[in-house]
Scaffold this motif. Structure first.
Motif, PDB file in Angstrom:
ATOM      1  N   UNK A  68       0.862  -1.146   0.224  1.00  0.00           N
ATOM      2  CA  UNK A  68       0.087  -0.077  -0.026  1.00  0.00           C
ATOM      3  C   UNK A  68       0.821   1.444   0.100  1.00  0.00           C
ATOM      4  N   UNK A  69       2.165   1.194   0.587  1.00  0.00           N
ATOM      5  CA  UNK A  69       2.876   2.420   0.755  1.00  0.00           C
ATOM      6  C   UNK A  69       4.132   2.321   0.372  1.00  0.00           C
TER       7      UNK A  69
ATOM      8  N   UNK B  47      -9.516 -12.465  -7.529  1.00  0.00           N
ATOM      9  CA  UNK B  47      -9.382 -11.032  -8.043  1.00  0.00           C
ATOM     10  C   UNK B  47      -8.820 -11.083  -9.284  1.00  0.00           C
ATOM     11  N   UNK B  48      -9.544 -10.088 -10.052  1.00  0.00           N
ATOM     12  CA  UNK B  48      -8.858 -10.108 -11.403  1.00  0.00           C
ATOM     13  C   UNK B  48      -7.619  -9.288 -11.406  1.00  0.00           C
ATOM     14  N   UNK B  49      -6.594  -9.895 -12.200  1.00  0.00           N
ATOM     15  CA  UNK B  49      -5.139  -9.011 -12.100  1.00  0.00           C
ATOM     16  C   UNK B  49      -5.323  -7.962 -13.102  1.00  0.00           C
ATOM     17  N   UNK B  50      -4.548  -6.962 -12.600  1.00  0.00           N
ATOM     18  CA  UNK B  50      -4.593  -5.647 -13.431  1.00  0.00           C
ATOM     19  C   UNK B  50      -4.346  -5.913 -14.929  1.00  0.00           C
TER      20      UNK B  50
ATOM     21  N   UNK C 186      -1.221   3.167  -7.015  1.00  0.00           N
ATOM     22  CA  UNK C 186      -1.456   3.287  -8.657  1.00  0.00           C
ATOM     23  C   UNK C 186      -0.386   2.624  -9.312  1.00  0.00           C
ATOM     24  N   UNK C 187       0.923   3.169  -8.903  1.00  0.00           N
ATOM     25  CA  UNK C 187       2.097   2.728  -9.488  1.00  0.00           C
ATOM     26  C   UNK C 187       2.098   1.047  -9.250  1.00  0.00           C
ATOM     27  N   UNK C 188       1.987   0.409  -8.045  1.00  0.00           N
ATOM     28  CA  UNK C 188       2.085  -0.798  -8.079  1.00  0.00           C
ATOM     29  C   UNK C 188       1.199  -1.626  -8.920  1.00  0.00           C
ATOM     30  N   UNK C 189      -0.177  -1.085  -9.246  1.00  0.00           N
ATOM     31  CA  UNK C 189      -0.852  -1.852 -10.042  1.00  0.00           C
ATOM     32  C   UNK C 189      -0.385  -1.912 -11.596  1.00  0.00           C
TER      33      UNK C 189
END
Length: 227
Positions: free
Chosen positions: A41-42, A100-103, A156-159
């Motif tokens: 998350x961070x 969960x659906x992957x990005x 956002x960047x991790x996704x």
């Protein structure tokens, strides 16, 4: 459109193979170096800066690799529309729980927007405001000095990194989607800025390879999008 084919030069085919391997190794290296997991998350500010610089160069390079690979295989006709059955119920209950659906990596680059649009107004910082400790006032993060070790949201960047990893692991799925879009009248890749591959996380030779892929992709696009 299925008869449209493109035969790349040997050096371009080698450049595509090289860039795909460079990006795969770079994604693995970033995850191991900074301990990035799909649910992180961070991250510190300096890590986010490195990750953002890498994605700015890696994402367009990957799109051009996939585009040239799809062009070599040839365009495919658009899939036939599937009529929905009135007796089939569609709802959240049909989704598989716990998966969960992957990005998904964004393949198509939208237009650069209105060139005549006015730039956003300048904001002037006058320092932290005076606030009372017992007041319900949310501090503005932009009022404080930026430090490299600041912990900031990284979702956002991790996704985006996870989406790139997904595209590298499932190239055939993305290439098939590109092959179905090759016959579209619109351009799928917009020209990149001249300064993008001048320096950065990619080495000098890797930047040269990326520029060669960009030039070849822009030269190939009119062959498919001539309508």
């Amino acid at each position: 459109m299925s008869d449209l084919r493109y035969t790349p030069p040997t050096e371009i085919r080698s450049a595509v193979w090289l860039m795909l391997n460079v990006l795969s190794l770079a994604v693995i290296s970033l995850r191991e170096r900074f301990g990035i997991a799909p649910c992180t998350p961070f991250l510190p500010r300096h890590v986010l800066s490195s990750l953002s610089s890498f994605l700015a160069q890696a994402e367009p390079a990957l799109r051009r690799c996939l585009y040239l690979s799809a062009a070599e295989l040839g365009a495919l006709p658009a899939p036939a529309a599937i009529m929905a059955s009135p007796y089939r119920k569609s709802g959240p209950g049909n989704a598989v729980a716990g998966s969960p659906t992957p990005p998904t990596f964004r393949l198509f680059e939208a237009g650069s927007g209105r060139k005549d649009a006015s730039p956003p107004p300048k904001t002037f910082r006058t320092g932290p405001r005076i606030r009372f400790l017992d007041g319900d006032d949310t501090p503005d993060i932009h009022e404080y000095d930026a430090h490299s070790d600041d912990i900031l949201p990284a979702r956002a960047l991790v996704r985006r990194l996870a989406a790139m990893d997904h595209a590298l692991d499932h190239r055939d799925v993305y290439i098939r989607k590109l092959r179905r879009a090759l016959g579209a009248p619109r351009a799928l890749l917009k020209p990149i800025g001249k300064r993008l591959y001048r320096r950065g996380p990619l080495s000098f030779l890797q930047c040269q390879t990326a520029r060669a892929l960009e030039a070849e992709a822009q030269a190939v696009q009119p062959h498919f999008n001539s309508s």
